[in-house]
Motif scaffolding. Structure first.
Motif, PDB file in Angstrom:
ATOM      1  N   UNK A 108       0.844  -1.202   0.000  1.00  0.00           N
ATOM      2  CA  UNK A 108       0.000   0.000   0.000  1.00  0.00           C
ATOM      3  C   UNK A 108       0.878   1.250   0.000  1.00  0.00           C
ATOM      4  N   UNK A 109       1.891   1.259   0.850  1.00  0.00           N
ATOM      5  CA  UNK A 109       2.775   2.413   0.947  1.00  0.00           C
ATOM      6  C   UNK A 109       3.522   2.664  -0.357  1.00  0.00           C
ATOM      7  N   UNK A 110       3.894   1.605  -1.038  1.00  0.00           N
ATOM      8  CA  UNK A 110       4.626   1.744  -2.294  1.00  0.00           C
ATOM      9  C   UNK A 110       3.758   2.130  -3.478  1.00  0.00           C
ATOM     10  N   UNK A 111       2.485   1.770  -3.464  1.00  0.00           N
ATOM     11  CA  UNK A 111       1.612   2.014  -4.613  1.00  0.00           C
ATOM     12  C   UNK A 111       0.767   3.273  -4.498  1.00  0.00           C
ATOM     13  N   UNK A 112       0.349   3.617  -3.291  1.00  0.00           N
ATOM     14  CA  UNK A 112      -0.532   4.773  -3.105  1.00  0.00           C
ATOM     15  C   UNK A 112       0.283   6.065  -3.106  1.00  0.00           C
ATOM     16  N   UNK A 113      -0.349   7.137  -3.538  1.00  0.00           N
ATOM     17  CA  UNK A 113       0.299   8.442  -3.448  1.00  0.00           C
ATOM     18  C   UNK A 113       0.350   8.917  -1.996  1.00  0.00           C
ATOM     19  N   UNK A 114      -0.665   8.553  -1.239  1.00  0.00           N
ATOM     20  CA  UNK A 114      -0.744   8.872   0.178  1.00  0.00           C
ATOM     21  C   UNK A 114      -1.553   7.795   0.863  1.00  0.00           C
ATOM     22  N   UNK A 115      -1.279   7.533   2.134  1.00  0.00           N
ATOM     23  CA  UNK A 115      -2.119   6.621   2.903  1.00  0.00           C
ATOM     24  C   UNK A 115      -1.965   6.969   4.372  1.00  0.00           C
ATOM     25  N   UNK A 116      -2.916   6.508   5.149  1.00  0.00           N
ATOM     26  CA  UNK A 116      -2.852   6.737   6.581  1.00  0.00           C
ATOM     27  C   UNK A 116      -4.030   6.055   7.258  1.00  0.00           C
ATOM     28  N   UNK A 117      -4.209   6.387   8.516  1.00  0.00           N
ATOM     29  CA  UNK A 117      -5.329   5.811   9.258  1.00  0.00           C
ATOM     30  C   UNK A 117      -5.706   6.786  10.358  1.00  0.00           C
ATOM     31  N   UNK A 118      -6.929   6.639  10.850  1.00  0.00           N
ATOM     32  CA  UNK A 118      -7.394   7.469  11.954  1.00  0.00           C
ATOM     33  C   UNK A 118      -8.445   6.686  12.739  1.00  0.00           C
ATOM     34  N   UNK A 119      -8.548   6.992  14.038  1.00  0.00           N
ATOM     35  CA  UNK A 119      -9.614   6.371  14.829  1.00  0.00           C
ATOM     36  C   UNK A 119     -10.967   6.812  14.275  1.00  0.00           C
ATOM     37  N   UNK A 120     -11.928   5.913  14.309  1.00  0.00           N
ATOM     38  CA  UNK A 120     -13.289   6.243  13.867  1.00  0.00           C
ATOM     39  C   UNK A 120     -14.267   5.516  14.769  1.00  0.00           C
ATOM     40  N   UNK A 121     -14.989   6.265  15.586  1.00  0.00           N
ATOM     41  CA  UNK A 121     -15.932   5.640  16.514  1.00  0.00           C
ATOM     42  C   UNK A 121     -15.220   4.631  17.390  1.00  0.00           C
ATOM     43  N   UNK A 122     -15.734   3.410  17.417  1.00  0.00           N
ATOM     44  CA  UNK A 122     -15.132   2.345  18.217  1.00  0.00           C
ATOM     45  C   UNK A 122     -14.064   1.578  17.443  1.00  0.00           C
ATOM     46  N   UNK A 123     -13.709   2.044  16.264  1.00  0.00           N
ATOM     47  CA  UNK A 123     -12.729   1.344  15.431  1.00  0.00           C
ATOM     48  C   UNK A 123     -11.763   2.300  14.768  1.00  0.00           C
ATOM     49  N   UNK A 124     -11.472   2.032  13.497  1.00  0.00           N
ATOM     50  CA  UNK A 124     -10.528   2.865  12.751  1.00  0.00           C
ATOM     51  C   UNK A 124     -10.903   2.894  11.276  1.00  0.00           C
TER      52      UNK A 124
END
Length: 159
Positions: A108-124
């Motif tokens: 994912x890191x090699x193919x995407x222009x940008x990526x990340x994650x964030x908490x969302x409600x009780x998950x992510x």
């Protein structure tokens, strides 16, 4: 510029990965992104990786979202998101050459222009973005050619 957001609910079943790929392909075609366009091939691979991670590592239902340009003339960013009920942060792993998994986030890191994650409600929510352009990205071309690519100490081979 018009943006279309669509989503698909994913059950915690490995068969859902194939269903997610088929669904994403049909949504791409509907927004004017051809199956043979490098962006489509890369995006479908990213759908596979992120949905697989959600299904395998959480054992919970997830939601796949695509934010797509409204028309083929819109030069835009395509955004892919997978939201799940796990609070565990995604962590790229270092694996040896014999391992059969553990390379998804490096891919994912090699193919995407940008990526990340964030908490969302009780998950992510894990997300990645691809900028629509005429030329395939170097990393995508190497991955689809089946070459071995090193990324920050991690190696993956697209087969």
């Amino acid at each position: 510029m018009q943006v279309l957001q669509v989503q698909l609910e994913i059950r915690p079943d490995p068969a859902e990965v194939g269903r997610a790929r088929r669904w994403a392909r049909s949504r791409l075609a509907g927004s004017g992104i051809a199956d043979d366009e490098p962006l489509a091939e890369t995006l479908i691979l990213l759908v596979s990786e992120l949905v697989t991670n959600a299904v395998v590592h959480t054992g919970c239902p997830a939601v796949l979202r695509l934010c797509l340009p409204g028309t083929a003339e819109d030069a835009a960013t395509v955004r892919l998101e997978v939201a799940d009920a796990s609070t565990r942060a995604p962590v790229p792993r270092c694996v040896d050459a014999a391992a059969t998994g553990g390379r998804g986030l490096a891919l994912v890191d090699g193919l995407a222009d940008r990526w990340g994650w964030s908490p969302e409600g009780a998950g992510k929510r894990i997300w990645c973005e691809l900028d629509r352009c005429d030329e395939p990205r170097e990393a995508a071309a190497a991955a689809f050619a089946g070459g071995l690519k090193a990324y920050e100490g991690l190696a993956f081979e697209a087969v």
